[in-house]
Design an enzyme around this catalytic site. Structure first.
Site, PDB file in Angstrom:
ATOM      1  CG  ASP A   1      -1.239 -69.594   0.116  1.00  0.00           C
ATOM      2  OD1 ASP A   1      -2.057 -69.070  -0.676  1.00  0.00           O
ATOM      3  OD2 ASP A   1      -1.489 -70.595   0.815  1.00  0.00           O
ATOM      4  CB  ALA A   2       5.100 -67.691  -1.160  1.00  0.00           C
ATOM      5  CB  ALA A   3       2.998 -63.768  -4.129  1.00  0.00           C
TER       6      ALA A   3
ATOM      7  CG  ASP B   1       2.456 -65.570   3.469  1.00  0.00           C
ATOM      8  OD1 ASP B   1       1.298 -65.188   3.739  1.00  0.00           O
ATOM      9  OD2 ASP B   1       2.825 -66.756   3.518  1.00  0.00           O
TER      10      ASP B   1
ATOM     11  CB  SER C   1     -35.015 -68.022  15.491  1.00  0.00           C
ATOM     12  OG  SER C   1     -36.348 -67.987  15.924  1.00  0.00           O
ATOM     13  CG  LEU C   2     -34.739 -69.156   9.919  1.00  0.00           C
ATOM     14  CD1 LEU C   2     -33.672 -69.971   9.197  1.00  0.00           C
ATOM     15  CD2 LEU C   2     -35.545 -68.341   8.922  1.00  0.00           C
TER      16      LEU C   2
ATOM     17  CD  GLU D   1     -29.730 -67.930   1.781  1.00  0.00           C
ATOM     18  OE1 GLU D   1     -29.541 -68.074   3.001  1.00  0.00           O
ATOM     19  OE2 GLU D   1     -30.040 -66.860   1.256  1.00  0.00           O
TER      20      GLU D   1
ATOM     21  CE  LYS E   1     -31.603 -73.361  10.676  1.00  0.00           C
ATOM     22  NZ  LYS E   1     -30.637 -73.593  11.741  1.00  0.00           N
TER      23      LYS E   1
ATOM     24  CG  ASP F   1     -24.964 -77.150  12.789  1.00  0.00           C
ATOM     25  OD1 ASP F   1     -25.544 -76.331  13.530  1.00  0.00           O
ATOM     26  OD2 ASP F   1     -24.941 -78.366  12.995  1.00  0.00           O
TER      27      ASP F   1
ATOM     28  NE  ARG G   1     -31.197 -65.392  16.731  1.00  0.00           N
ATOM     29  CZ  ARG G   1     -31.914 -66.081  17.598  1.00  0.00           C
ATOM     30  NH1 ARG G   1     -31.320 -66.797  18.523  1.00  0.00           N
ATOM     31  NH2 ARG G   1     -33.229 -66.050  17.540  1.00  0.00           N
TER      32      ARG G   1
ATOM     33  CD  GLU H   1     -25.025 -69.873  11.594  1.00  0.00           C
ATOM     34  OE1 GLU H   1     -25.713 -68.819  11.628  1.00  0.00           O
ATOM     35  OE2 GLU H   1     -25.276 -70.878  12.276  1.00  0.00           O
TER      36      GLU H   1
ATOM     37  CE1 TYR I   1     -28.464 -65.150   8.983  1.00  0.00           C
ATOM     38  CE2 TYR I   1     -26.819 -66.897   9.001  1.00  0.00           C
ATOM     39  CZ  TYR I   1     -27.666 -66.031   9.685  1.00  0.00           C
ATOM     40  OH  TYR I   1     -27.706 -66.038  11.040  1.00  0.00           O
TER      41      TYR I   1
ATOM     42  CE  LYS J   1     -32.764 -77.883  11.978  1.00  0.00           C
ATOM     43  NZ  LYS J   1     -33.377 -77.416  13.224  1.00  0.00           N
TER      44      LYS J   1
ATOM     45  CB  CYS K   1     -10.762-111.959  27.145  1.00  0.00           C
ATOM     46  SG  CYS K   1     -11.822-112.147  25.691  1.00  0.00           S
TER      47      CYS K   1
ATOM     48  CB  CYS L   1     -11.418-116.594  25.639  1.00  0.00           C
ATOM     49  SG  CYS L   1     -10.019-115.466  25.711  1.00  0.00           S
TER      50      CYS L   1
ATOM     51  CB  CYS M   1      -8.446-110.643  24.264  1.00  0.00           C
ATOM     52  SG  CYS M   1      -8.396-112.436  24.430  1.00  0.00           S
TER      53      CYS M   1
ATOM     54  CB  CYS N   1     -10.015-115.306  22.258  1.00  0.00           C
ATOM     55  SG  CYS N   1     -11.414-114.208  22.500  1.00  0.00           S
TER      56      CYS N   1
END
Ligand code: IVH
Length: 673
Positions: free
Chosen positions: A35-37, A39, A84-85, A118, A120, A122, A141, A178, A230, A319, A413, A416, A431, A437
């Site tokens: 990551d540093a490289a 950056d 939609s499906l 595939e 689905k 969310d 959409r 998605e 997708y 589903k 409580c 008790c 409590c 108790c």
């Protein structure tokens, strides 16, 4: 100042490199540089662009968050509707879908047909329009015909390329997919929100949809969003492959991320196998899914099948059982746990959710209850994801009946009658009745007999509750005074089970110090702390007598845990119960303490430990050092003699080097000892 042609090509080369690494990281999940490289490349490009503003292009990787906030969303009309499906909730419904497909295609019932399968996802559907490989528009959409222009926001999502890689893409290409918030990002965001007292997300889907509908792209940029493509919408000016699965492969070559969990399968059996496989791994996937989608893989056949109203005839969503359902709150009650924690619980009208019938849901604590403002009579959304306990996700306030009232924390409580107290800064109310108790007593006893504690087989929760209510069980010692006669006289207890129980009570008397310490149920003393205490002190007598300071010399015992242990043993009542237990025959082998030596090889030396050691935990290292007479402290100072450093050592190592403190690795420590 105008950039020279050399500077121009330098900027272009940096962009190419950054795009390449973005692609490796996001599309292939196979980063080539740390990551540093990455950056550094980014900073270099930023510096160039700052110096020569003429160099900046909209598709430069530096231009993700730069857009100004919009005052409202423009409408985008989808050239091709976003469909939609249809759903299938069972293998039967899937079979029906498959038969309809074969029928329409005039294929024999037994013919094989390939489906692209595939997960689905969310999240929220988006459309991304690329012209000549450059991202020019992002849209929601909406109702399928008209969506909203969210270009400024999709540009902030790092896995969405601002410019496509490679070549051969259509001049105009609309990628659909998605946008979602991975589970880890969702959890971290919510934890922060809870700490900061700001609004948490109800579920990852709302999180994604809400994040995309921000007017200010800076806010979207702060949300950990991701995207999988997708399907394809518009494609002008180049031919795409003739199978859905191959189009997605092509997308990936162009740097567009697609879900790695996709497969081409044969017929219904192949689909069901995929469903089972994904279902069994669902909890381990890093993102939320609510089912799987099967699409006829051949585009020629897709075309032949066509659409019905808003959904294609060639695809179906299979589903998983819903993880969220609506129901009503019949009552809110407060339960008392082993440590006295008073927890609000919603009693619900039973509802089938996440594959089981749920009639109770936790409300966590009084603050959560108030934040959600759950009231008796409310209609609520109950959520049960994976193995987690069902919870009330939110209240549908629009359906709240008249005359409801906010639920208050009881002052006494419910079991008790002792005072309920909440310590400053604590979320948990407790409590104050302690073992007076019945609820706390019953929970303490359940813990005492549990498998990892004294392990009394056949001593179930119902039996304990019954014996606590009749006052026959007041302390754990009473367990060992139970007789055959009284046990067999109990409800639902035959002679045989009573005699088995007596046998397992008898067998449990021979135990270990670790189990015994754990069984006592001292707050903050879990199994591993119990084990550390046992091995450090060797004898119960020494644990009981240990000072605060001596306790803190034990690995994983800090000031809070030490104080809990001390106050447990300072209670005469607890000491009495322990001696009765021993008189009744509870015993364990005791050993010599691992006493630190004054004349050990490390005596007088102060250590600090940092990083990950190759063969031992930091706690184990601490113990080894102490046994050799050394001292371990938390931070590096002029008084530190050695820094024991493992892998990923951070600021402590820097500081030690600055102060000239000698740095040891594990091997060097062992040779000193
Ligand atoms: S295909 C014509 N594939 O589900 C095909 N949709 O109910 C249209 N979704 O709005 C969609 N994962 O947001 C497709 N692998 C996937 C999907 C997926 C999630 C969503 C999508 C759509 C909704 C359809």
């Amino acid at each position: 100042m105008k950039p020279s042609s050399e500077t121009k090509s330098q900027a272009e080369s940096l962009r190419e490199q950054i795009r390449h690494h973005n692609y490796q990281y996001h599309a292939l999940d196979d980063p080539e540089i740390p990551d540093a490289a990455y950056d550094r490349l980014m900073r270099e490009l930023l510096a160039l662009e700052e110096k020569y503003p003429d160099l900046v292009t909209p598709d430069s990787p530096t231009q993700r968050v730069g857009d100004a906030p919009v005052s409202s969303f423009e409408t985008v009309q989808h050239e091709l509707p976003m469909l939609s499906l249809g759903n299938a909730f069972s293998p039967e419904e899937l079979n029906e879908f498959h038969s309809r497909v074969l029928d329409r295609l005039e294929m024999d019932a037994g013919s094989t047909l390939q489906y692209a399968a595939e997960p689905k996802l969310d999240g929220a559907a988006v459309s991304l329009l690329y012209e000549d490989g450059v991202l020019v528009r992002g849209a929601t959409r909406g109702d399928g015909t008209n969506g909203e222009d969210i270009t400024h926001n999709v540009r902030t999502i790092e896995s969405i390329p601002l410019r496509l890689m490679g070549s051969g893409y259509p001049r105009r290409l609309e990628v659909r997919g998605e946008v979602f918030m991975p589970k880890a990002g969702f959890d971290a965001y919510n934890e922060n929100a809870r700490e900061a007292g700001t609004k948490a997300f109800v579920n990852p889907r709302n999180a994604a949809a809400g994040s995309l509908r921000q007017l200010d792209p800076k806010l979207t940029a702060e949300r950990p969003l991701d995207m999988y493509a997708y399907s394809v919408g518009i494609s002008d000016g180049a031919n795409l492959p003739d199978h859905h699965s191959e189009i997605l492969n092509r997308f990936q070559e162009w740097g567009i991320k697609v879900c790695p969990e996709r497969r081409v399968v044969d017929g219904v059996n192949g689909c069901l196998e995929f469903y089972e496989d994904i279902g069994s791994r669902r909890d381990a996937l890093p993102y939320e899914i609510d089912g799987v989608v099967y699409k006829v893989d051949s585009l020629r056949l897709q075309e032949e099948l066509g659409f019905v109203s808003r959904a294609p005839r060639w695809a179906v969503a299979h589903k998983f059982p819903a993880q969220e359902e609506m129901t009503e709150v019949a009552a809110v009650e407060f339960q008392v746990g082993r440590t006295g924690a008073v927890t609000p619980v919603a009693r619900l009208k039973p509802v089938f959710v996440g594959g089981v019938t749920v009639s109770n849901a936790t409300l966590h604590n009084i603050d959560e209850l108030h934040r959600k403002d759950v009231r008796v009579g409310d209609t609520v959304i109950v959520r049960r994801a994976g193995d987690v306990i069902p919870e009330v996700a939110s209240v549908i306030t629009g359906r709240r009946p008249k005359g409801t009232r906010r639920v208050q924390l009881p002052t006494a409580c419910p079991v008790c009658g002792s005072r309920v107290a909440r310590e400053e800064g604590e979320t948990v109310a407790r409590c104050t009745g302690g073992l007076f108790c019945a609820a706390q007593r019953a929970e303490a006893l359940k813990h005492f007999v549990s498998r990892r504690a004294l392990d009394i087989e056949g001593f179930g929760a119902k039996l304990i509750e019954q014996l606590v209510l009749s006052d026959r069980l007041q302390t754990p010692a009473n367990i060992f005074q139970l007789t055959m006669e009284e046990l067999s006289a109990l409800d639902r207890m035959g002679e045989k089970s009573a005699s088995n129980l007596i046998d397992s009570i008898e067998a449990s008397k021979t135990t270990t110090l670790t189990r015994f310490l754990f069984a006592l149920g001292i707050r903050e003393v879990g199994e591993s702390t119990a084990a550390s205490l046992a091995s450090h002190f060797g004898k119960l007598k020494s644990v009981v007598a240990a000072s605060d300071e001596e306790l803190q010399a034990v690995p994983d015992v800090g000031p809070v845990v030490a104080a809990r242990i001390r106050s447990f043993f300072d209670e005469q009542h607890n000491i009495d119960v322990i001696s009765t237990l021993r008189e009744l025959g509870v015993s364990w082998p005791e050993s010599e303490p691992l006493a630190p030596s004054d004349d050990g090889p490390l005596s007088g030396k102060t250590f600090v430990i940092t990083g990950t050691l190759p063969s031992m935990t930091r706690d184990e290292a601490k113990e080894r050092i102490q046994l050799a007479g050394g001292k371990v402290t938390g931070s590096v100072s002029g008084k530190t003699d050695y820094l024991l450093a493992g892998e990923k050592a951070g600021s402590k190592l820097t500081k030690a080097e600055k102060l000239g403190v000698e740095v040891l690795d594990e091997a060097a420590l062992l040779s000193l000892i």
